[in-house]
Scaffold this motif. Structure first.
Motif, short mmCIF file in Angstrom:
data_model
loop_
_atom_site.label_atom_id
_atom_site.label_comp_id
_atom_site.label_asym_id
_atom_site.label_seq_id
_atom_site.Cartn_x
_atom_site.Cartn_y
_atom_site.Cartn_z
N SER A 5 30.37 81.65 18.84
CA SER A 5 31.05 81.52 20.13
C SER A 5 32.42 82.21 20.15
O SER A 5 33.08 82.23 21.18
CB SER A 5 31.24 80.04 20.47
OG SER A 5 31.96 79.39 19.43
N ILE A 31 41.58 72.13 12.43
CA ILE A 31 40.61 71.71 13.46
C ILE A 31 39.50 72.73 13.62
O ILE A 31 38.32 72.38 13.75
CB ILE A 31 41.34 71.44 14.79
CG1 ILE A 31 42.24 70.21 14.63
CG2 ILE A 31 40.35 71.23 15.92
CD1 ILE A 31 43.10 69.91 15.83
N THR A 76 37.05 72.26 10.71
CA THR A 76 36.18 71.08 10.72
C THR A 76 35.33 70.95 11.98
O THR A 76 34.16 70.56 11.91
CB THR A 76 37.03 69.80 10.58
OG1 THR A 76 38.02 69.75 11.63
CG2 THR A 76 37.73 69.77 9.23
N ASP A 77 35.90 71.32 13.14
CA ASP A 77 35.20 71.09 14.41
C ASP A 77 34.60 72.36 15.02
O ASP A 77 33.76 72.26 15.92
CB ASP A 77 36.17 70.48 15.44
CG ASP A 77 36.71 69.14 15.00
OD1 ASP A 77 36.16 68.55 14.05
OD2 ASP A 77 37.71 68.68 15.59
N GLY A 78 35.04 73.52 14.56
CA GLY A 78 34.59 74.75 15.16
C GLY A 78 35.48 75.18 16.31
O GLY A 78 36.27 74.37 16.84
N GLU A 113 31.64 82.22 13.51
CA GLU A 113 31.47 81.44 14.74
C GLU A 113 30.77 82.29 15.81
O GLU A 113 31.34 83.28 16.28
CB GLU A 113 32.83 80.99 15.28
CG GLU A 113 33.37 79.76 14.59
CD GLU A 113 32.98 78.49 15.33
OE1 GLU A 113 32.24 78.57 16.31
OE2 GLU A 113 33.43 77.42 14.90
N LYS A 117 43.90 79.35 23.24
CA LYS A 117 43.22 78.99 22.00
C LYS A 117 42.77 80.25 21.26
O LYS A 117 42.80 80.31 20.02
CB LYS A 117 42.04 78.07 22.29
CG LYS A 117 41.36 77.53 21.05
CD LYS A 117 40.41 76.39 21.37
CE LYS A 117 39.22 76.80 22.18
NZ LYS A 117 38.21 75.72 22.32
N VAL A 165 34.75 76.15 19.52
CA VAL A 165 34.45 75.62 20.85
C VAL A 165 34.93 74.18 21.00
O VAL A 165 35.53 73.81 22.01
CB VAL A 165 32.93 75.71 21.14
CG1 VAL A 165 32.59 74.96 22.41
CG2 VAL A 165 32.51 77.17 21.27
N SER A 166 34.68 73.36 19.99
CA SER A 166 35.03 71.93 20.09
C SER A 166 36.52 71.67 19.93
O SER A 166 37.00 70.60 20.33
CB SER A 166 34.26 71.13 19.03
OG SER A 166 32.87 71.23 19.25
N ALA A 167 37.24 72.61 19.35
CA ALA A 167 38.68 72.40 19.15
C ALA A 167 39.39 72.38 20.50
O ALA A 167 39.15 73.23 21.36
CB ALA A 167 39.25 73.52 18.28
N SER A 168 40.27 71.41 20.68
CA SER A 168 41.03 71.32 21.92
C SER A 168 42.50 71.57 21.65
O SER A 168 43.02 71.22 20.58
CB SER A 168 40.85 69.95 22.57
OG SER A 168 41.50 68.95 21.81
#
Length: 275
Positions: A189, A21, A24-26, A187, A53, A28-31
């Motif tokens: 962030s 995740i 693919t999503d980075g 990244e 996280k 910040v966007s990973a939940s």
């Protein structure tokens, strides 16, 4: 299944799911909920192993550092003339065509990349290393990587860089934890505590300094300039490969070395077309 074994498998599933995740999503966007769902575990199981996280990201980076170190081995010490490379490719050999013929991973020791072909039950793919029409030659009578104690059988450092770069690209294509480690390092962030790009650059620098000491670089080639070109190019391929996997293909890397090697090694060291 024993409780301890189940805990190990849960942790590994969480690391791999988070790596996929993050990749693919980075960050910040990973939940955490998506990571739990992908791993097939509860949020309670996640928090048992990782407090946040960020803790997951740190664990992925540590695992990626270990994987990269397994690919390269330790930095080469010019004063030791490759003796410091003990452990690099443990058990691996390069054949006369510059191909990796055996896998030095130690299954079960917790350090082998998850994407290795052997871990999937198949052999490691042999990758021909070429400049022009012919394989990269061995420097000296024999390129036996298992012999780290001295003598003429130790590999040429430049050839070792070529082989290792192919190996790295292969693992970046198959090992999502290694790939996510590189991704997290870029990244904005995420305040990364690891530096895989720097780790790779430093290993290249140690190998090229050793090559310079052994007279394996072309006249007038400054090893520090060569480090800049080789490290920046290979790292650039990794960055471009996040959007287009073709940049991480063995063919694309071979094209780079076909261009680079004639400028890096003394005339007559590499194969010449038509000879």
């Amino acid at each position: 299944m024993a409780k301890q074994e189940r805990a190990v498998r849960t942790r590994e599933a969480l690391l791999r799911s988070a790596a996929e995740i993050f990749d693919t999503d980075g960050f910040v966007s990973a939940s955490l909920s998506a990571i739990c769902s992908k791993a097939g575990v509860s949020s309670g199981a996640l928090h048992f192993h990782f407090a946040s996280k960020g803790a997951l990201a740190e664990a992925i980076e540590r695992a990626a550092e270990a994987r990269l170190r397994l690919i390269t081995g330790p930095d080469l010490d010019p004063d030791d003339d490759l003796d410091a490379a003990d452990g690099t490719y443990a058990g691996d050999d390069l054949d006369a065509a510059g191909r990796t013929t055996t896998d030095g991973a130690k299954p079960g020791d917790g350090t082998e990349p998850a994407g290795r072909a052997r871990a999937a039950g198949g052999p490691v793919t042999a990758v021909p290393l070429t400049t022009g029409d012919r394989p990269v030659p061995a420097a000296g009578p024999g390129p036996e990587l298992a012999d780290r104690t001295g003598g003429a059988d130790r590999p040429d450092p430049v050839r070792l860089i070529v082989a290792t770069s192919h190996r790295l690209f292969d693992q970046l294509n198959t090992d999502v934890v290694l790939r996510a480690g590189f991704t997290l390092g870029c990244e904005p962030s995420w305040q990364s505590r690891a530096d895989l790009h720097g780790q790779w650059r430093d290993w290249i620098a140690s190998a090229l300094r050793l090559a310079a000491r052994r007279g394996a670089l072309a006249d007038g080639t400054d090893p520090e300039d060569a480090v800049t070109v080789v490290a920046a190019s290979t790292v650039g391929f990794e960055a471009l490969g996040r959007k287009d996997p073709a940049w991480l293909s063995q063919e694309r890397l071979s094209q780079f070395w076909q261009f680079m090697l004639p400028r890096l090694v003394p005339p007559g060291t590499g194969p010449q077309k038509g000879t």
